[in-house]
Design an enzyme around this catalytic site. Structure first.
Site, PDB file in Angstrom:
ATOM      1  N   GLU A 105      -2.872  -6.757   4.965  1.00  0.00           N
ATOM      2  CA  GLU A 105      -1.735  -5.840   5.145  1.00  0.00           C
ATOM      3  C   GLU A 105      -0.681  -6.465   6.056  1.00  0.00           C
ATOM      4  O   GLU A 105      -0.998  -7.264   6.932  1.00  0.00           O
ATOM      5  CB  GLU A 105      -2.223  -4.542   5.796  1.00  0.00           C
ATOM      6  N   ASP A 106       0.548  -6.036   5.855  1.00  0.00           N
ATOM      7  CA  ASP A 106       1.616  -6.515   6.732  1.00  0.00           C
ATOM      8  C   ASP A 106       1.633  -5.750   8.054  1.00  0.00           C
ATOM      9  O   ASP A 106       1.686  -6.341   9.125  1.00  0.00           O
ATOM     10  CB  ASP A 106       2.992  -6.414   6.041  1.00  0.00           C
ATOM     11  N   ASP A 109       1.133   1.446  10.522  1.00  0.00           N
ATOM     12  CA  ASP A 109       1.979   2.315  11.340  1.00  0.00           C
ATOM     13  C   ASP A 109       1.228   3.642  11.513  1.00  0.00           C
ATOM     14  O   ASP A 109       0.371   3.763  12.370  1.00  0.00           O
ATOM     15  CB  ASP A 109       3.316   2.464  10.603  1.00  0.00           C
ATOM     16  N   PHE A 158      10.907  -0.269  14.663  1.00  0.00           N
ATOM     17  CA  PHE A 158      10.971  -0.642  13.252  1.00  0.00           C
ATOM     18  C   PHE A 158      11.333  -2.116  13.155  1.00  0.00           C
ATOM     19  O   PHE A 158      12.389  -2.530  13.637  1.00  0.00           O
ATOM     20  CB  PHE A 158      11.986   0.224  12.503  1.00  0.00           C
ATOM     21  N   ARG A 171      13.291  -9.786   4.163  1.00  0.00           N
ATOM     22  CA  ARG A 171      11.900 -10.187   3.960  1.00  0.00           C
ATOM     23  C   ARG A 171      11.700 -11.685   4.141  1.00  0.00           C
ATOM     24  O   ARG A 171      10.614 -12.133   4.494  1.00  0.00           O
ATOM     25  CB  ARG A 171      11.444  -9.826   2.529  1.00  0.00           C
TER      26      ARG A 171
HETATM   27  P1  5GP Z   1       1.876   3.613   7.287  1.00  0.00           P
HETATM   28  O1  5GP Z   1       1.358   4.305   6.059  1.00  0.00           O
HETATM   29  O2  5GP Z   1       0.803   2.918   8.089  1.00  0.00           O
HETATM   30  O3  5GP Z   1       2.703   4.537   8.134  1.00  0.00           O
HETATM   31  O4  5GP Z   1       2.917   2.559   6.803  1.00  0.00           O
HETATM   32  C1  5GP Z   1       2.556   1.407   6.194  1.00  0.00           C
HETATM   33  C2  5GP Z   1       3.719   0.800   5.459  1.00  0.00           C
HETATM   34  O5  5GP Z   1       4.975   1.261   5.943  1.00  0.00           O
HETATM   35  C3  5GP Z   1       3.736  -0.695   5.656  1.00  0.00           C
HETATM   36  O6  5GP Z   1       2.945  -1.359   4.720  1.00  0.00           O
HETATM   37  C4  5GP Z   1       5.213  -1.016   5.539  1.00  0.00           C
HETATM   38  O7  5GP Z   1       5.565  -1.173   4.196  1.00  0.00           O
HETATM   39  C5  5GP Z   1       5.898   0.224   6.089  1.00  0.00           C
HETATM   40  N1  5GP Z   1       6.244   0.068   7.525  1.00  0.00           N
HETATM   41  C6  5GP Z   1       5.644   0.620   8.593  1.00  0.00           C
HETATM   42  N2  5GP Z   1       6.228   0.250   9.737  1.00  0.00           N
HETATM   43  C7  5GP Z   1       7.223  -0.585   9.393  1.00  0.00           C
HETATM   44  C8  5GP Z   1       8.192  -1.340  10.151  1.00  0.00           C
HETATM   45  O8  5GP Z   1       8.254  -1.344  11.385  1.00  0.00           O
HETATM   46  N3  5GP Z   1       9.051  -2.107   9.414  1.00  0.00           N
HETATM   47  C9  5GP Z   1       9.029  -2.156   8.052  1.00  0.00           C
HETATM   48  N4  5GP Z   1       9.932  -2.942   7.462  1.00  0.00           N
HETATM   49  N5  5GP Z   1       8.139  -1.463   7.315  1.00  0.00           N
HETATM   50  C10 5GP Z   1       7.239  -0.695   7.978  1.00  0.00           C
END
Ligand code: 5GP
Length: 187
Positions: A105-106, A109, A158, A171
């Site tokens: 995973e990248d 959050d 973010f 990206r």
């Molecule tokens: P979660 O479901 O954990 O809230 O979010 C996961 C996804 O939200 C990540 O895979 C990513 O695509 C996006 N995301 C969450 N935080 C960030 C951030 O700080 N920057 C960006 N560009 N995408 C984020």
């Protein structure tokens, strides 16, 4: 939507340099290779944000690996808040039953996306399932997730770059940074 000519000029602060990222990816690859020694891994990456991390991490792992790609959507367009809604846009291309899976995973959050994905993949009966994330933002976690490998824990900001986008741009930056506030106000 404004046209971006110089992506670097939109970055207010660099959080992680290219060197820091590459050093950490090498460490993660070595740790995964040691922990899983003697086994074959299937890396499941989540498009599109994990693409650069996946490409670098797979080459830092010395074990035999297969790869598969999924795409899920959790954010709609150029927004910075998670909707909590997860949709599978692209599914696995082959069965993972009986395989040792590492989700790549990248960023985690709220954890909602990964929580959904873990439950979905567990249903496909892999032999084991581990999670590796480049970035972790624990401040906003809504569901508890056991992460096996974390690149960096970052504050609640973010971020863009090294796969992560804002409105599908940034990206391809080699580093991870925070956009200048005016970039959002001009969107
Ligand atoms: P979660 O479901 O954990 O809230 O979010 C996961 C996804 O939200 C990540 O895979 C990513 O695509 C996006 N995301 C969450 N935080 C960030 C951030 O700080 N920057 C960006 N560009 N995408 C984020």
């Amino acid at each position: 939507m404004r046209t971006v000519v110089d992506q670097g000029a939109d970055i207010g602060e660099v959080l992680l340099t290219e060197d820091q990222i590459q050093t950490r990816v090498a460490e993660l690859g070595a740790a995964i290779s040691a922990d899983m020694a003697g086994r074959q891994l299937t890396l499941v990456s989540v498009l599109k944000g994990s693409l650069p991390f996946m490409a670098d991490l797979m080459r830092a792992i010395s074990l035999p690996v297969r790869i598969d790609l999924m795409e899920v959507s959790s954010y709609g367009g150029a927004t910075t808040e998670s909707s909590g809604l997860v949709r599978i846009l692209k599914d696995l291309s082959s069965s993972i039953e009986g395989e040792d899976i590492l989700i790549v995973e990248d960023i985690i959050d709220t954890g909602l996306t990964l929580n959904y994905l873990v439950r979905y993949l567990r249903g496909k009966k892999p032999a084991s399932l581990r999670i590796c994330t480049l970035l972790d933002k624990p401040a906003r976690r809504l569901v508890e997730i056991d992460v096996n490998y974390t690149g960096f824990t970052i504050p609640d900001q973010f971020v863009v770059g090294y796969g992560l986008d804002y409105g599908e741009l940034y990206r391809n930056l080699r580093y991870v940074g925070v956009l200048k506030p005016e970039v959002y106000s001009q969107a």
